[in-house]
Design a protein around this motif. Structure first.
Motif, PDB file in Angstrom:
ATOM      1  N   ASP A   5       0.846  -1.193   0.000  1.00 43.29           N
ATOM      2  CA  ASP A   5       0.000   0.000   0.000  1.00 43.29           C
ATOM      3  C   ASP A   5       0.882   1.243   0.000  1.00 43.29           C
ATOM      4  N   TYR A   6       0.539   2.215  -0.855  1.00 44.58           N
ATOM      5  CA  TYR A   6       1.382   3.402  -1.009  1.00 44.58           C
ATOM      6  C   TYR A   6       1.506   4.199   0.288  1.00 44.58           C
ATOM      7  N   TYR A   7       0.426   4.268   1.072  1.00 44.87           N
ATOM      8  CA  TYR A   7       0.497   4.988   2.342  1.00 44.87           C
ATOM      9  C   TYR A   7       1.455   4.272   3.304  1.00 44.87           C
ATOM     10  N   GLU A   8       1.428   2.951   3.273  1.00 43.58           N
ATOM     11  CA  GLU A   8       2.333   2.161   4.110  1.00 43.58           C
ATOM     12  C   GLU A   8       3.790   2.373   3.689  1.00 43.58           C
ATOM     13  N   VAL A   9       4.021   2.450   2.380  1.00 44.17           N
ATOM     14  CA  VAL A   9       5.378   2.647   1.862  1.00 44.17           C
ATOM     15  C   VAL A   9       5.980   3.931   2.410  1.00 44.17           C
ATOM     16  N   LEU A  10       5.175   5.011   2.414  1.00 39.62           N
ATOM     17  CA  LEU A  10       5.682   6.313   2.874  1.00 39.62           C
ATOM     18  C   LEU A  10       5.533   6.502   4.378  1.00 39.62           C
ATOM     19  N   LYS A  23       7.325  15.380   2.764  1.00 39.75           N
ATOM     20  CA  LYS A  23       8.353  15.247   3.796  1.00 39.75           C
ATOM     21  C   LYS A  23       8.691  13.773   4.028  1.00 39.75           C
ATOM     22  N   ALA A  24       7.657  12.925   4.074  1.00 40.11           N
ATOM     23  CA  ALA A  24       7.876  11.491   4.289  1.00 40.11           C
ATOM     24  C   ALA A  24       8.672  10.885   3.142  1.00 40.11           C
ATOM     25  N   TYR A  25       8.312  11.265   1.907  1.00 37.10           N
ATOM     26  CA  TYR A  25       9.027  10.731   0.750  1.00 37.10           C
ATOM     27  C   TYR A  25      10.484  11.174   0.765  1.00 37.10           C
ATOM     28  N   ARG A  26      10.711  12.434   1.074  1.00 38.48           N
ATOM     29  CA  ARG A  26      12.077  12.939   1.067  1.00 38.48           C
ATOM     30  C   ARG A  26      12.935  12.226   2.118  1.00 38.48           C
ATOM     31  N   THR A  27      12.350  11.941   3.294  1.00 35.98           N
ATOM     32  CA  THR A  27      13.082  11.236   4.347  1.00 35.98           C
ATOM     33  C   THR A  27      13.509   9.846   3.878  1.00 35.98           C
ATOM     34  N   ALA A  50       9.392   3.941  -3.096  1.00 33.94           N
ATOM     35  CA  ALA A  50       8.950   5.217  -2.512  1.00 33.94           C
ATOM     36  C   ALA A  50       8.632   6.235  -3.603  1.00 33.94           C
ATOM     37  N   ALA A  51       9.430   6.244  -4.671  1.00 35.60           N
ATOM     38  CA  ALA A  51       9.183   7.181  -5.777  1.00 35.60           C
ATOM     39  C   ALA A  51       7.850   6.891  -6.445  1.00 35.60           C
ATOM     40  N   GLU A  52       7.532   5.616  -6.622  1.00 33.53           N
ATOM     41  CA  GLU A  52       6.255   5.249  -7.238  1.00 33.53           C
ATOM     42  C   GLU A  52       5.092   5.658  -6.345  1.00 33.53           C
ATOM     43  N   ALA A  53       5.235   5.448  -5.021  1.00 37.40           N
ATOM     44  CA  ALA A  53       4.172   5.837  -4.084  1.00 37.40           C
ATOM     45  C   ALA A  53       3.978   7.347  -4.091  1.00 37.40           C
ATOM     46  N   TYR A  54       5.077   8.077  -4.108  1.00 36.58           N
ATOM     47  CA  TYR A  54       4.984   9.536  -4.106  1.00 36.58           C
ATOM     48  C   TYR A  54       4.346  10.057  -5.390  1.00 36.58           C
ATOM     49  N   ASP A  55       4.666   9.423  -6.512  1.00 40.71           N
ATOM     50  CA  ASP A  55       4.100   9.839  -7.796  1.00 40.71           C
ATOM     51  C   ASP A  55       2.587   9.836  -7.748  1.00 40.71           C
ATOM     52  N   VAL A  56       2.012   8.872  -7.042  1.00 37.76           N
ATOM     53  CA  VAL A  56       0.553   8.770  -6.955  1.00 37.76           C
ATOM     54  C   VAL A  56      -0.010   9.699  -5.889  1.00 37.76           C
ATOM     55  N   LEU A  57       0.566   9.663  -4.688  1.00 41.70           N
ATOM     56  CA  LEU A  57      -0.052  10.352  -3.556  1.00 41.70           C
ATOM     57  C   LEU A  57       0.127  11.855  -3.575  1.00 41.70           C
ATOM     58  N   HIS A  58       1.126  12.377  -4.303  1.00 38.68           N
ATOM     59  CA  HIS A  58       1.272  13.835  -4.323  1.00 38.68           C
ATOM     60  C   HIS A  58       0.418  14.473  -5.403  1.00 38.68           C
ATOM     61  N   GLY A  80      -0.948   5.033 -12.868  1.00 38.10           N
ATOM     62  CA  GLY A  80      -0.844   6.309 -13.566  1.00 38.10           C
ATOM     63  C   GLY A  80       0.268   6.332 -14.586  1.00 38.10           C
ATOM     64  N   GLY A  81       0.744   5.143 -15.010  1.00 40.31           N
ATOM     65  CA  GLY A  81       1.798   5.093 -16.018  1.00 40.31           C
ATOM     66  C   GLY A  81       3.193   5.113 -15.441  1.00 40.31           C
ATOM     67  N   PHE A  82       3.318   5.160 -14.115  1.00 37.16           N
ATOM     68  CA  PHE A  82       4.642   5.182 -13.471  1.00 37.16           C
ATOM     69  C   PHE A  82       4.944   3.784 -12.965  1.00 37.16           C
ATOM     70  N   ASP A  83       6.118   3.278 -13.290  1.00 35.24           N
ATOM     71  CA  ASP A  83       6.538   1.973 -12.777  1.00 35.24           C
ATOM     72  C   ASP A  83       7.950   2.108 -12.244  1.00 35.24           C
ATOM     73  N   GLY A  84       8.055   2.356 -10.940  1.00 36.78           N
ATOM     74  CA  GLY A  84       9.355   2.597 -10.343  1.00 36.78           C
ATOM     75  C   GLY A  84      10.316   1.450 -10.519  1.00 36.78           C
ATOM     76  N   ALA A  85       9.795   0.206 -10.514  1.00 33.64           N
ATOM     77  CA  ALA A  85      10.676  -0.951 -10.608  1.00 33.64           C
ATOM     78  C   ALA A  85      11.412  -1.022 -11.935  1.00 33.64           C
TER      79      ALA A  85
END
Length: 383
Positions: A5-10, A23-27, A50-58, A80-85
Motif C-alpha cells: 500500500d502506497y500509504y504504508e510505503v511512505l 516530507k515522508a518521501y524525502r526522508t 517510494a518514488a512510485e508511491a509519491y508519484d501517486v499520492l502527491h 498512472g503510467g509510473f513503474d518505479g521498478a
C-alpha cells in the motif's frame, strides 16, 4: 514481489497532507538514496518503491483514483503510467527534481539527468560540519578543491594550437557504430556510441602535449559555497558546475556538500523546533516572576513565569526556532522551554529552619489532585 500500500510505503496515514507526504518521501529517499547506498540493490528497490508511491499520492487526481480503486485503478502496472521498478535512476531524478532541488540548486544528489553524458566531468563530494547558529542563518563556506580543470594550454580542446580535427576512421563522422547480430528472430541491428571518437565524429590529429588530448589537467580552485538556512544532518547541498571539468570542453561536474551538525551546548534540535531546558529556582517557581531565555539569534527573550509553576511544564515560544529550508516548508519552528526546578543539595542552618516551616504548612504538601496526577504518571511509566 507484491506491491505494498502506497500509504504504508511512505509511512503516512490516509489523511496526510501534501506537505506530510512530501516530507515522508524525502526522508525515505535520503535514507535509501543510491549515493548513500552504493551497490545496495535492496536500498535501490526501496528508493524506487517510494518514488512510485509519491508519484501517486502527491497528485490529487491520482490519489483520489487510488483511494477509490486501489491498484485496479487507471494505469495498472505502475499506477498512472509510473513503474518505479522498471525505471532507471535518471528517470526518477528528472521527474522529482523538486524533491531534491535538482542539480541546479539545493539538495541535489548524484543522479540528475543531463542528456548525453559524454565528456561530463565527474562530481566531487565534500563534508561540512555546521554549528546550530550557522544552520539558523545560512552560511557561505570557502573550500580549496583539488580537481580537474580546463587545460590552459589548449583551452580545453585537447589539440595543439593550430591543429585541426579529422574525420573519425571508425564511424566515418557519424558518431555511432552499428552492430548486426543473428538471432532466432532473424538479423538484428543495434547502434552504440563510437568508441574511437566518443560520439563526436572527429578525432584529434595532434594532441595537446600538456593534457594528452583530454582537455583537462589537475589543478586547484577556491570554491565558494552558499548553504541555505535550515539544513539538517544528512542533507546535501548541490553546487552545479563546480566539480571536475569535462573533457574537451565538456560539461563540468557538480560538488555535493554533505551536511553534518555540531552539538550545541544550549539547545537541542527537534526538526525545526529548538528545545531549551530551563532550570528554575524554587522561589521563582513558587512566587512567579520574569526571567530571560536565550535564543539562537544570540539575544535574550523576557518570559513571564506564573506563580506555582510546576516541574515538567512546557512553554512554547512561537516562531523562535529554526527556519524551514527553502522549498520544504515555510516559516520558523518554535522554541520549546522545558521547566525544571532546582533543589539545592546543601542548606545553611537558616535555610533549613525556613524549609522546616514550609514542611509544617499543608499548602506545601500538595493537594489530592496533584498527588493523583503524579501517581498516575508513575503508574503509566511502570505499566
Amino acid at each position: 514481489m507484491a506491491k505494498r500500500d502506497y500509504y504504508e510505503v511512505l509511512g503516512v496515514d490516509k489523511n496526510a497532507t501534501e506537505d506530510q507526504i512530501k516530507k515522508a518521501y524525502r526522508t525515505i529517499a535520503i535514507k535509501y538514496h543510491p549515493d548513500r547506498n552504493p551497490g545496495n540493490k535492496e536500498a535501490e528497490e526501496k528508493f524506487k518503491e517510494a518514488a512510485e508511491a509519491y508519484d501517486v499520492l502527491h497528485d490529487p487526481q491520482k490519489r483520489q483514483q487510488y483511494d477509490q480503486f486501489g491498484f485496479n485503478g487507471p494505469g495498472v502496472g505502475g499506477f498512472g503510467g509510473f513503474d518505479g521498478a522498471s525505471m532507471n535512476m535518471d528517470d526518477i531524478f528528472s521527474m522529482f527534481g523538486d524533491i531534491f532541488g535538482g542539480r541546479a540548486g539545493f539538495g541535489g544528489f548524484g543522479g540528475g539527468s543531463h542528456g548525453p553524458q559524454r565528456h561530463r566531468g565527474t562530481d566531487l563530494r565534500l563534508k561540512v560540519k555546521l554549528s546550530l547558529e550557522e544552520i539558523a542563518h545560512g552560511v557561505t563556506k570557502k573550500f580549496k578543491v583539488r580537481k580537474d580543470i580546463t587545460c590552459p594550454h589548449c583551452k580545453g580542446s585537447g589539440a595543439e594550437m593550430g591543429s585541426t580535427n579529422e574525420q573519425c576512421p571508425t564511424c566515418h563522422g557519424s558518431g555511432v557504430i552499428t552492430h548486426t547480430t543473428q538471432s532466432i528472430f532473424g538479423m538484428m541491428q543495434t547502434q552504440g556510441v563510437c568508441p574511437t571518437c566518443g560520439g563526436e565524429g572527429t578525432v584529434i590529429k595532434n594532441k595537446c602535449h600538456e593534457c594528452g588530448g583530454s582537455g583537462v589537467v589537475k589543478g586547484e580552485e577556491v570554491v565558494e559555497i552558499k548553504i541555505p538556512a535550515g539544513v539538517a544532518e544528512g542533507m546535501v547541498v548541490n553546487v552545479p558546475g563546480k566539480g571536475n571539468a569535462g573533457k574537451r570542453k565538456g560539461i563540468n561536474g557538480d560538488i555535493q556538500v554533505f551536511i553534518e551538525e555540531e552539538e550545541n551546548d544550549t539547545f537541542i534540535r527537534d526538526e525545526n523546533d529548538l528545545i531549551y531546558n530551563l532550570l528554575l529556582d524554587f522561589p521563582t517557581a513558587a512566587l512567579g516572576g520574569e526571567i530571560e531565555i536565550p535564543t539562537i539569534e544570540g539575544t535574550k527573550l523576557k518570559v513571564k513565569i506564573e506563580s506555582g509553576t510546576q516541574p515538567g511544564k512546557t512553554l512554547r515560544l512561537r516562531g523562535k526556532g529554526l527556519p524551514a529550508v527553502q522549498g520544504y516548508g515555510r516559516g520558523n519552528g518554535d522554541l520549546v522551554v522545558n521547566v525544571s526546578v532546582y533543589i539545592p543539595k546543601t542548606l545553611s542552618r537558616e535555610e533549613k529552619n525556613a524549609v522546616e516551616q514550609f514542611r509544617k504548612s499543608d499548602n506545601f504538601k500538595g493537594d489530592a489532585a496533584t498527588k493523583r496526577s503524579i501517581f498516575q504518571k508513575f503508574k503509566n511509566y511502570f505499566s
